[in-house]
Design a protein around this motif. Structure first.
Motif, mmCIF file in Angstrom:
data_model
loop_
_atom_site.group_PDB
_atom_site.id
_atom_site.type_symbol
_atom_site.label_atom_id
_atom_site.label_comp_id
_atom_site.label_asym_id
_atom_site.label_seq_id
_atom_site.Cartn_x
_atom_site.Cartn_y
_atom_site.Cartn_z
ATOM 1 N N ASP A 20 0.866 -1.180 0.000
ATOM 2 C CA ASP A 20 0.000 0.000 0.000
ATOM 3 C C ASP A 20 0.903 1.231 0.000
ATOM 4 O OD1 ASP A 20 -1.690 2.131 0.579
ATOM 5 O OD2 ASP A 20 -2.868 1.004 2.024
ATOM 6 N N ALA A 21 0.779 2.074 -1.018
ATOM 7 C CA ALA A 21 1.652 3.242 -1.175
ATOM 8 C C ALA A 21 1.116 4.503 -0.506
ATOM 9 C CB ALA A 21 1.879 3.510 -2.665
ATOM 10 N N THR A 22 0.035 4.386 0.250
ATOM 11 C CA THR A 22 -0.528 5.548 0.928
ATOM 12 C C THR A 22 0.452 6.110 1.950
ATOM 13 O OG1 THR A 22 -2.718 4.531 0.726
ATOM 14 C CG2 THR A 22 -2.503 6.333 2.307
ATOM 15 N N ASP A 23 0.627 7.432 1.933
ATOM 16 C CA ASP A 23 1.460 8.100 2.935
ATOM 17 C C ASP A 23 0.669 8.098 4.242
ATOM 18 O OD1 ASP A 23 3.214 9.639 4.392
ATOM 19 O OD2 ASP A 23 3.025 11.422 3.135
ATOM 20 N N LEU A 24 1.133 7.356 5.223
ATOM 21 C CA LEU A 24 0.393 7.178 6.471
ATOM 22 C C LEU A 24 0.676 8.321 7.438
ATOM 23 C CD1 LEU A 24 0.994 3.355 6.892
ATOM 24 C CD2 LEU A 24 -0.964 4.513 5.849
ATOM 25 N N PRO A 25 -0.346 8.758 8.174
ATOM 26 C CA PRO A 25 -0.167 9.877 9.105
ATOM 27 C C PRO A 25 0.589 9.459 10.356
ATOM 28 C CG PRO A 25 -2.372 8.999 9.313
ATOM 29 C CD PRO A 25 -1.727 8.258 8.169
ATOM 30 N N GLY A 26 1.086 10.453 11.067
ATOM 31 C CA GLY A 26 1.702 10.223 12.363
ATOM 32 C C GLY A 26 0.627 10.079 13.429
ATOM 33 N N PHE A 27 1.047 9.952 14.659
ATOM 34 C CA PHE A 27 0.103 9.925 15.775
ATOM 35 C C PHE A 27 0.756 10.608 16.966
ATOM 36 C CE2 PHE A 27 2.686 6.279 16.715
ATOM 37 C CZ PHE A 27 2.581 6.042 18.072
ATOM 38 N N ASP A 28 -0.063 11.124 17.841
ATOM 39 C CA ASP A 28 0.426 11.833 19.016
ATOM 40 C C ASP A 28 0.257 10.935 20.235
ATOM 41 O OD1 ASP A 28 0.788 13.472 21.265
ATOM 42 O OD2 ASP A 28 -0.040 15.228 20.240
ATOM 43 N N GLU A 29 1.357 10.347 20.679
ATOM 44 C CA GLU A 29 1.300 9.406 21.797
ATOM 45 C C GLU A 29 0.815 10.068 23.079
ATOM 46 O OE1 GLU A 29 5.461 11.091 21.767
ATOM 47 O OE2 GLU A 29 4.162 10.259 20.233
ATOM 48 N N ASN A 30 1.031 11.371 23.233
ATOM 49 C CA ASN A 30 0.550 12.056 24.431
ATOM 50 C C ASN A 30 -0.970 12.185 24.422
ATOM 51 O OD1 ASN A 30 3.049 12.575 25.847
ATOM 52 N ND2 ASN A 30 3.541 13.899 24.120
ATOM 53 N N VAL A 31 -1.553 12.471 23.278
ATOM 54 C CA VAL A 31 -3.013 12.514 23.165
ATOM 55 C C VAL A 31 -3.592 11.126 23.418
ATOM 56 C CG1 VAL A 31 -4.942 12.894 21.570
ATOM 57 C CG2 VAL A 31 -3.046 14.529 21.642
ATOM 58 N N PHE A 32 -2.945 10.100 22.850
ATOM 59 C CA PHE A 32 -3.401 8.726 23.095
ATOM 60 C C PHE A 32 -3.398 8.450 24.606
ATOM 61 C CE2 PHE A 32 -2.744 5.971 19.062
ATOM 62 C CZ PHE A 32 -3.234 6.964 18.231
ATOM 63 N N ALA A 33 -2.286 8.762 25.273
ATOM 64 C CA ALA A 33 -2.160 8.469 26.700
ATOM 65 C C ALA A 33 -3.187 9.237 27.528
ATOM 66 C CB ALA A 33 -0.750 8.777 27.183
ATOM 67 N N GLU A 34 -3.406 10.500 27.176
ATOM 68 C CA GLU A 34 -4.374 11.324 27.913
ATOM 69 C C GLU A 34 -5.791 10.782 27.808
ATOM 70 O OE1 GLU A 34 -4.099 15.356 26.487
ATOM 71 O OE2 GLU A 34 -1.945 15.425 26.906
ATOM 72 N N ASN A 35 -6.079 10.073 26.731
ATOM 73 C CA ASN A 35 -7.447 9.619 26.475
ATOM 74 C C ASN A 35 -7.639 8.114 26.577
ATOM 75 O OD1 ASN A 35 -8.933 12.179 25.644
ATOM 76 N ND2 ASN A 35 -7.011 12.297 24.514
ATOM 77 N N ALA A 36 -6.639 7.406 27.048
ATOM 78 C CA ALA A 36 -6.721 5.946 27.124
ATOM 79 C C ALA A 36 -7.363 5.442 28.416
ATOM 80 C CB ALA A 36 -5.327 5.338 26.971
ATOM 81 N N GLY A 37 -7.379 6.269 29.440
ATOM 82 C CA GLY A 37 -7.984 5.855 30.702
ATOM 83 C C GLY A 37 -7.223 4.752 31.422
ATOM 84 N N ALA A 38 -5.920 4.694 31.222
ATOM 85 C CA ALA A 38 -5.121 3.609 31.793
ATOM 86 C C ALA A 38 -5.245 3.522 33.308
ATOM 87 C CB ALA A 38 -3.654 3.771 31.402
ATOM 88 N N ASN A 39 -5.231 4.654 33.997
ATOM 89 C CA ASN A 39 -5.200 4.624 35.458
ATOM 90 C C ASN A 39 -6.509 4.201 36.099
ATOM 91 O OD1 ASN A 39 -2.408 5.348 35.910
ATOM 92 N ND2 ASN A 39 -2.982 7.254 34.894
ATOM 93 N N ALA A 40 -7.578 4.149 35.311
ATOM 94 C CA ALA A 40 -8.862 3.662 35.813
ATOM 95 C C ALA A 40 -9.020 2.151 35.599
ATOM 96 C CB ALA A 40 -10.008 4.403 35.117
ATOM 97 N N ARG A 41 -8.060 1.545 34.936
ATOM 98 C CA ARG A 41 -8.145 0.123 34.613
ATOM 99 C C ARG A 41 -7.325 -0.719 35.575
ATOM 100 N NH1 ARG A 41 -6.926 -0.730 28.382
ATOM 101 N NH2 ARG A 41 -7.045 -2.882 29.150
ATOM 102 N N ALA A 42 -7.694 -1.987 35.653
ATOM 103 C CA ALA A 42 -6.914 -2.943 36.447
ATOM 104 C C ALA A 42 -5.615 -3.245 35.707
ATOM 105 C CB ALA A 42 -7.707 -4.232 36.645
ATOM 106 N N ILE A 43 -4.532 -3.382 36.440
ATOM 107 C CA ILE A 43 -3.246 -3.673 35.822
ATOM 108 C C ILE A 43 -3.288 -4.998 35.070
ATOM 109 C CG2 ILE A 43 -2.220 -4.763 37.874
ATOM 110 C CD1 ILE A 43 -0.426 -2.472 35.295
ATOM 111 N N THR A 44 -4.037 -5.959 35.584
ATOM 112 C CA THR A 44 -4.137 -7.253 34.899
ATOM 113 C C THR A 44 -4.759 -7.107 33.518
ATOM 114 O OG1 THR A 44 -6.209 -7.677 36.070
ATOM 115 C CG2 THR A 44 -4.196 -8.648 37.012
ATOM 116 N N SER A 45 -5.728 -6.216 33.397
ATOM 117 C CA SER A 45 -6.367 -5.961 32.106
ATOM 118 C C SER A 45 -5.390 -5.333 31.120
ATOM 119 C CB SER A 45 -7.580 -5.044 32.317
ATOM 120 O OG SER A 45 -8.056 -4.533 31.097
#
Length: 174
Positions: A87-112
């Motif tokens: 696939d020759a499509t130029d793929l976009p970047g991503f902002d790992e800080n935005v991902f982290a801010e919106n992932a809700g990791a700290n509300a989840r169980a560590i096992t999950s």
């Protein structure tokens, strides 16, 4: 393909630090599995208060980092799959800080969180083992830079090793 040579080109300059952490023996699937096991052992031996600890204001927690590893792995494997399939499509970047801010990791169980990373790793290794030598060398553009299947798949290990080192040094004082 049973041997996955470490690439010397085919990855954006930003990833060079991660690439230096990748073993140069061609056994990438085994290394990806081993570092996952190593991570599970580290996490299993931590007291619960360590999972939401921040070593400095604005830094991620261990839960944030573990979920970041999963998110980044998904993105890198997706990019590698697109390139492997030509696939020759130029793929976009991503902002790992935005991902982290919106992932809700700290509300989840560590096992999950660990189970999600482990499941992603199993899928990553299955994809890796499906590649042939031609697909391993294919390239494309992501975030404005030329990268290769071999580059993204190898960077996964270096990225994980980097964060595991940060775990130990900044969160566990090891």
């Amino acid at each position: 393909m049973t041997h996955f040579p470490k690439p010397t080109t085919g990855f954006a300059p930003f990833y060079a630090g991660y690439m230096r952490l990748v073993p140069d023996d061609g056994n990438l699937p085994q290394h990806l599995a081993a570092i996952m096991t190593e991570t599970e052992i580290v996490v299993a031996n931590l007291p619960p208060d360590k999972f939401t600890y921040r070593y400095a204001e604005g830094k991620w927690t261990l839960k944030d980092i573990l979920l970041h590893l999963t998110d980044a792995e998904r993105v890198f494997v997706y990019r590698a799959m697109r390139f492997a399939r030509t696939d020759a499509t130029d793929l976009p970047g991503f902002d790992e800080n935005v991902f982290a801010e919106n992932a809700g990791a700290n509300a989840r169980a560590i096992t999950s969180i660990v189970a999600e990373l482990a499941a992603q790793r199993v899928a990553t290794i299955a994809f890796l083992n499906s590649l042939d030598a031609v697909a391993w060398q294919r390239q494309g553009t992501a975030n404005g830079a030329v990268n290769s299947v071999s580059g993204f798949m190898s960077v996964l290990y270096g990225h994980h090793r980097h964060h595991l080192t940060v775990f130990r040094e900044r969160y566990l004082n090891q």
